[in-house]
Design an enzyme around this catalytic site. Structure first.
Site, short mmCIF file in Angstrom:
data_model
loop_
_atom_site.label_atom_id
_atom_site.label_comp_id
_atom_site.label_asym_id
_atom_site.label_seq_id
_atom_site.Cartn_x
_atom_site.Cartn_y
_atom_site.Cartn_z
N ASN A 1 46.26 39.47 50.70
CA ASN A 1 46.89 40.76 50.98
C ASN A 1 47.00 40.87 52.49
O ASN A 1 46.00 41.04 53.19
CB ASN A 1 46.06 41.92 50.41
CG ASN A 1 46.67 43.27 50.73
OD1 ASN A 1 47.19 43.50 51.82
ND2 ASN A 1 46.61 44.20 49.78
N TYR B 1 50.00 42.55 42.77
CA TYR B 1 49.38 43.58 43.61
C TYR B 1 49.14 44.80 42.72
O TYR B 1 50.06 45.59 42.47
CB TYR B 1 50.26 43.91 44.82
CG TYR B 1 49.71 45.04 45.67
CD1 TYR B 1 48.37 45.07 46.04
CD2 TYR B 1 50.53 46.08 46.10
CE1 TYR B 1 47.86 46.09 46.80
CE2 TYR B 1 50.02 47.11 46.87
CZ TYR B 1 48.69 47.12 47.22
OH TYR B 1 48.17 48.14 47.98
N ASP C 1 45.81 40.57 44.82
CA ASP C 1 44.94 41.69 45.11
C ASP C 1 44.92 42.54 43.86
O ASP C 1 45.85 43.32 43.61
CB ASP C 1 45.46 42.48 46.32
CG ASP C 1 44.64 43.72 46.60
OD1 ASP C 1 43.62 43.93 45.92
OD2 ASP C 1 45.02 44.49 47.50
N ASN D 1 42.62 44.70 43.17
CA ASN D 1 42.07 46.01 43.56
C ASN D 1 40.92 46.49 42.68
O ASN D 1 40.67 47.69 42.58
CB ASN D 1 43.18 47.06 43.61
CG ASN D 1 43.63 47.30 45.05
OD1 ASN D 1 42.81 47.42 45.95
ND2 ASN D 1 44.94 47.37 45.27
N HIS E 1 41.93 42.41 54.24
CA HIS E 1 41.64 41.35 53.27
C HIS E 1 41.67 40.00 53.97
O HIS E 1 42.31 39.84 55.02
CB HIS E 1 42.69 41.32 52.16
CG HIS E 1 42.78 42.56 51.34
ND1 HIS E 1 42.33 42.63 50.04
CD2 HIS E 1 43.31 43.79 51.61
CE1 HIS E 1 42.57 43.83 49.54
NE2 HIS E 1 43.16 44.56 50.49
#
Length: 271
Positions: free
Chosen positions: A9, A113, A158, A160, A262
């Site tokens: 990221n 993402y 990513d 999250n 990141h």
């Protein structure tokens, strides 16, 4: 054939193109998957990547927000983009490698993402968190994310979510913090299990060890206290589980000039 893939990221590819180039020159991954590129496709720094030897590029960008890209030294056979939650918000791109890359068997690579989810971990009060939970549910139900048998698939990005206790600096203190709440970790692990994916980091690093890929910008010095989270992931299908020969997190990149919050995460496979 050795195949290396990095996920990162980058938090604006144009703003941080110099550190991307620095990483590429040092690591030379075959494929680099970027998230949060934050630019429309026409503004992506194609020429810079091509000068660095990455001539094959799949983009799914948008102005100012989100955006994903796959840049590669190897040619793609196909590219694809999927939308989730009925939103056109540039959170997925996938490619397949095959004969053009001189692979004996096809290999599919997904770059994601996942929505961050805002600050309040309550879907009734926070539409961003509701979106994140719905996105994770759709990842679980998405048929192309269910490799079976000899399907050679890699899923990176990513995501999250820091799913395990030692994927965060303090399990107890982060249980009510978005990215490590029980409902998020349950949904991410459900998607992983339903797709029969193997999380390379936790296949190679014992659960008892702390592993991070992200450190907040809010800390004046990210090294003090080392309050990180593991939000960036590389998963492989069962057919590739025994092909992984190396895995590394470029932790030093968090201290580079004008860094992303990141750092790059890389896996090497024998394909």
């Amino acid at each position: 054939m050795r195949f290396s893939v990095t996920t990162w990221n980058i938090n604006s590819v144009r703003l941080r193109i110099d550190i991307v180039a620095k990483f590429i020159k040092a690591a030379r991954p075959d494929v680099l998957c970027l998230q949060e590129t934050k630019c429309i496709d026409d503004a992506f720094p194609l020429k810079r990547f091509k000068r660095l030897g990455y001539e094959h590029i799949a983009l799914n960008g948008q102005k100012g927000y989100h955006g994903v890209a796959i840049v590669s030294r190897l040619p793609f056979d196909t590219t694809d983009i999927r939308t989730f939650c009925d939103k056109i918000d540039s959170r997925h791109v996938s490619v397949s490698f095959g004969e053009k890359a001189q692979l004996s068997k096809p290999l599919v690579l997904h770059n994601f993402y996942v929505p961050a989810g805002g600050d309040i971990p309550d879907p009734a009060l926070n539409p961003k968190f509701e979106h994140k939970l719905q996105f994770l549910d759709e990842m679980k139900s998405c048929e192309p994310l269910h490799p079976r048998g000899d399907d050679r698939h890699i899923l990176v990005g990513d995501l999250n979510v820091a799913p395990h206790e030692n994927d965060v600096w303090s399990h107890k203190q982060l249980l009510k913090v978005v990215s490590h709440t029980p409902i998020e970790t349950e949904k991410l692990l459900a998607a992983q299990m339903h797709g029969e994916w193997f999380d390379i980091a936790r296949e190679r690093i014992p659960m008892s060890e702390k592993v991070y890929t992200w450190w907040s910008y809010r800390a004046a010095d990210w090294t003090v206290g080392d309050r990180g989270r593991r939000l960036d992931h590389i998963w492989v299908s069962r057919a590739l589980k025994d092909s992984v020969s190396d895995f590394r997190i470029t932790r030093d990149a968090r201290g580079w000039e004008r860094p992303s919050d990141h750092v790059p995460v890389t896996a090497v496979l024998e394909v």
